[in-house]
Design a protein around this motif. Structure first.
Motif, short mmCIF file in Angstrom:
data_model
loop_
_atom_site.label_atom_id
_atom_site.label_comp_id
_atom_site.label_asym_id
_atom_site.label_seq_id
_atom_site.Cartn_x
_atom_site.Cartn_y
_atom_site.Cartn_z
N GLY A 46 0.96 -1.24 0.05
CA GLY A 46 -0.06 0.07 0.00
C GLY A 46 0.77 1.18 0.07
O GLY A 46 1.42 1.54 1.02
N LEU A 47 0.95 1.89 -1.32
CA LEU A 47 1.88 2.92 -1.39
C LEU A 47 1.82 3.92 -0.23
O LEU A 47 2.60 4.65 0.49
CB LEU A 47 1.68 3.66 -2.83
N VAL A 48 0.45 4.78 -0.24
CA VAL A 48 0.21 5.97 0.56
C VAL A 48 0.51 5.52 2.14
O VAL A 48 1.15 6.10 2.86
CB VAL A 48 -0.93 6.61 0.35
N HIS A 53 3.57 6.13 6.99
CA HIS A 53 4.32 5.59 8.40
C HIS A 53 5.67 5.75 8.34
O HIS A 53 6.57 6.24 9.24
CB HIS A 53 3.83 4.22 8.27
N LEU A 54 6.67 5.57 7.13
CA LEU A 54 7.91 5.52 7.02
C LEU A 54 8.25 7.22 7.22
O LEU A 54 9.41 7.34 7.70
CB LEU A 54 8.50 5.31 5.58
N GLN A 55 7.46 8.02 6.91
CA GLN A 55 7.88 9.56 6.98
C GLN A 55 7.82 9.92 8.47
O GLN A 55 8.43 10.73 8.94
CB GLN A 55 6.74 10.46 6.29
N ALA A 56 6.37 9.17 8.94
CA ALA A 56 6.46 9.51 10.61
C ALA A 56 7.89 8.82 11.31
O ALA A 56 8.25 9.09 12.44
CB ALA A 56 5.20 8.79 11.06
N GLN A 57 8.44 7.94 10.74
CA GLN A 57 9.65 7.20 11.39
C GLN A 57 10.83 8.03 11.24
O GLN A 57 11.84 7.61 11.40
CB GLN A 57 9.75 5.56 10.92
N GLY A 58 10.88 8.91 10.33
CA GLY A 58 12.00 9.77 9.91
C GLY A 58 12.93 9.33 8.80
O GLY A 58 14.00 9.59 8.71
N VAL A 59 12.29 8.75 7.76
CA VAL A 59 13.16 7.96 6.65
C VAL A 59 13.68 9.06 5.95
O VAL A 59 13.05 10.36 5.80
CB VAL A 59 12.11 7.10 6.02
N ALA A 60 14.78 8.90 5.34
CA ALA A 60 15.57 10.07 4.71
C ALA A 60 14.89 10.47 3.53
O ALA A 60 14.94 11.74 2.91
CB ALA A 60 17.02 9.94 4.67
N GLN A 61 14.56 9.44 2.59
CA GLN A 61 14.11 9.72 1.43
C GLN A 61 13.37 8.49 0.94
O GLN A 61 13.62 7.30 1.38
CB GLN A 61 15.51 9.53 0.44
N LEU A 62 12.35 8.68 -0.18
CA LEU A 62 11.71 7.47 -0.68
C LEU A 62 12.08 7.66 -1.98
O LEU A 62 12.30 8.64 -2.83
CB LEU A 62 9.97 8.01 -0.57
N GLY A 77 -0.08 14.19 0.93
CA GLY A 77 0.63 15.05 1.83
C GLY A 77 1.91 14.79 2.29
O GLY A 77 2.58 15.16 3.26
N ILE A 78 2.71 13.78 1.60
CA ILE A 78 3.90 13.24 1.82
C ILE A 78 5.07 14.11 1.48
O ILE A 78 4.83 14.91 0.40
CB ILE A 78 4.29 11.94 0.87
N THR A 79 5.82 14.72 2.24
CA THR A 79 6.71 15.79 2.13
C THR A 79 8.33 15.28 1.90
O THR A 79 9.10 16.38 1.65
CB THR A 79 6.54 16.94 2.92
N VAL A 80 8.32 14.19 2.44
CA VAL A 80 9.83 13.79 2.43
C VAL A 80 10.46 13.71 0.84
O VAL A 80 9.63 13.54 0.15
CB VAL A 80 9.93 12.35 2.92
N PRO A 81 11.53 13.88 0.92
CA PRO A 81 11.90 13.67 -0.61
C PRO A 81 11.72 12.37 -1.25
O PRO A 81 11.82 11.40 -0.79
CB PRO A 81 13.54 14.11 -0.38
N VAL A 82 11.25 12.62 -2.71
CA VAL A 82 10.96 11.45 -3.45
C VAL A 82 11.66 11.31 -4.67
O VAL A 82 11.55 12.38 -5.56
CB VAL A 82 9.34 11.53 -3.64
N LEU A 83 12.47 10.38 -5.03
CA LEU A 83 13.11 10.33 -6.34
C LEU A 83 12.35 9.29 -7.09
O LEU A 83 12.03 8.30 -6.71
CB LEU A 83 14.65 9.57 -5.96
N VAL A 84 11.88 9.83 -8.36
CA VAL A 84 11.53 8.92 -9.40
C VAL A 84 12.69 8.14 -10.00
O VAL A 84 13.41 8.83 -10.82
CB VAL A 84 10.64 9.75 -10.36
#
Length: 375
Positions: A46-48, A53-62, A77-84
């Motif tokens: 489940g993407l979102v 959950h990972l953003q809440a855990q402080g993951v550096a990047q998605l 509402g995901i604000t963490v850096p996301v690389l395509v």
């Protein structure tokens, strides 16, 4: 008022605490930031919900594969850096920039397209350069990348955040190609050093690299399937203590006694040698459960393993309890996960189906409701 669509007995249960624990274990193992890979609906989890959950855990990047996945995260509402990570077309670049998505630039031509779109928008693009060190998929060959890197360093409209490649054989702890790929990658990065420019983030290690090749960890790692508690290959060493985050569950919807010699399911590929007890499970290849498990796989009912018999249908399959087995309609059926002291892993299912765990997870489609526990 219509009834909510939550009545289907088949469901995926995702353990968010296991997911968070896996992220912590990987980060502690490598000692560098983690880019969590969320391609293909977060490997079926489940993407979102996983991203939140990972953003809440402080993951550096998605990391995601496609523009559409990145846009879905931003709209959620995901604000963490996301690389395509995937290859891009010129018509996609403006949306990548507008949604604050980091872009994989895999050729000089694509660099120019990104520059043009960024200039038109009046907004710099954040890019990662893709170097091909032996995968032959996308990226500029390491032996001819100097002009590409020089152009990226000179770009007025691109902010060079990262440089990366992808390991082709790191799932094998004895891979010889991995060392060669690392050498080629360092050769590519040397062009940045020689230009006197700051070194961007270097990232190379996938799940196999995390498990087997510490020299590939560099400045960031990109675990995919390992993050979800599944080994990337049967030969992989379990050097990180991760736990499966996904269970696939259903319930028996029908019970009958089948007489000896009466064939079960399409094609009449299986018939019992004696009278036996059969239950029907409401799940099939229409949900992404492999048809290749026909007459091969097992499930758990009341803590015991029982074989799938006959062909897996689009929406149902049958299980043989044997002449003395016990089950009732609405009994829980575990296809992936634990029941009592018994367990069936994604790796088990992949082995029975003659495929890899990646395919088992990512083919579990949206027809199956997902539940989230923990977190």
């Amino acid at each position: 008022m219509s009834e909510p669509m939550t009545q289907r007995p088949t469901r995926i249960v995702v353990d968010l605490d296991a997911l968070a624990g896996n992220l912590r274990a990987i980060h502690a193992h490598v000692g560098v930031p983690v880019m969590a890979i969320l391609k293909a609906n977060a490997y079926g989890h489940g993407l979102v919900p996983v991203a939140r959950h990972l953003q809440a855990q402080g993951v550096a990047q998605l990391g995601v594969a496609f523009l559409e996945e990145g846009v879905q995260l931003r709209r959620a509402g995901i604000t963490v850096p996301v690389l395509v990570l995937g290859g891009i077309l010129g018509r996609q670049v403006a949306q990548l920039i507008q949604h604050d998505l980091e872009i994989t630039v895999s050729s000089l031509d694509k660099l120019r397209k990104v520059e043009a779109a960024a200039e038109q928008l009046g907004r710099k693009a954040v890019i990662h350069l893709k170097i091909d060190t032996g995968m032959e998929r996308i990226g500029v060959h390491s032996y001819s990348c100097a002009p590409f890197i020089e152009a990226a360093l000179a770009s007025k409209w691109c902010l060079l955040k990262g440089i990366y490649s992808h390991l082709a054989c790191a799932d094998d702890p004895h891979s010889l190609l991995t060392a060669l790929q690392l050498e080629r990658f360092h050769d590519a990065c040397a062009h940045i050093e020689n230009a006197g420019a700051p070194m961007p983030l270097r990232h190379l290690a996938n799940s196999g690299g995390v498990l087997h090749f510490p020299e590939t960890w560099l400045d960031m790692v990109r675990p995919g399937i390992l993050l979800y508690g599944v080994m990337p290959d049967p030969a992989a060493r379990r050097s990180v203590d991760v736990q499966p985050a996904l269970s696939l569950l259903s319930q028996a919807v029908y019970f009958k006694v089948v007489k000896a010699g009466n064939a079960v399911s399409y094609g009449a590929t299986w018939a019992p040698a004696r009278d036996t007890r059969i239950v029907t499970v409401p799940l099939g290849y229409g949900d992404g459960y492999p048809r290749a498990l026909s007459n091969r796989g097992d499930v758990l009912i009341r803590g015991l393993r029982h074989p799938i018999v006959g062909r897996v249908c689009m929406d149902q399959f049958m299980v043989d309890l044997g002449p003395d087995g016990t089950a009732y309609v609405e009994d829980d059926v575990v296809l992936i996960g634990r029941q009592g002291n018994a367990a069936i892993s994604v790796e088990d299912v992949a082995l029975w189906a003659g495929t890899i765990g990646y395919e088992i997870l990512t083919r579990l489609n949206e027809r199956i409701p997902r539940e989230y526990v923990g977190g």
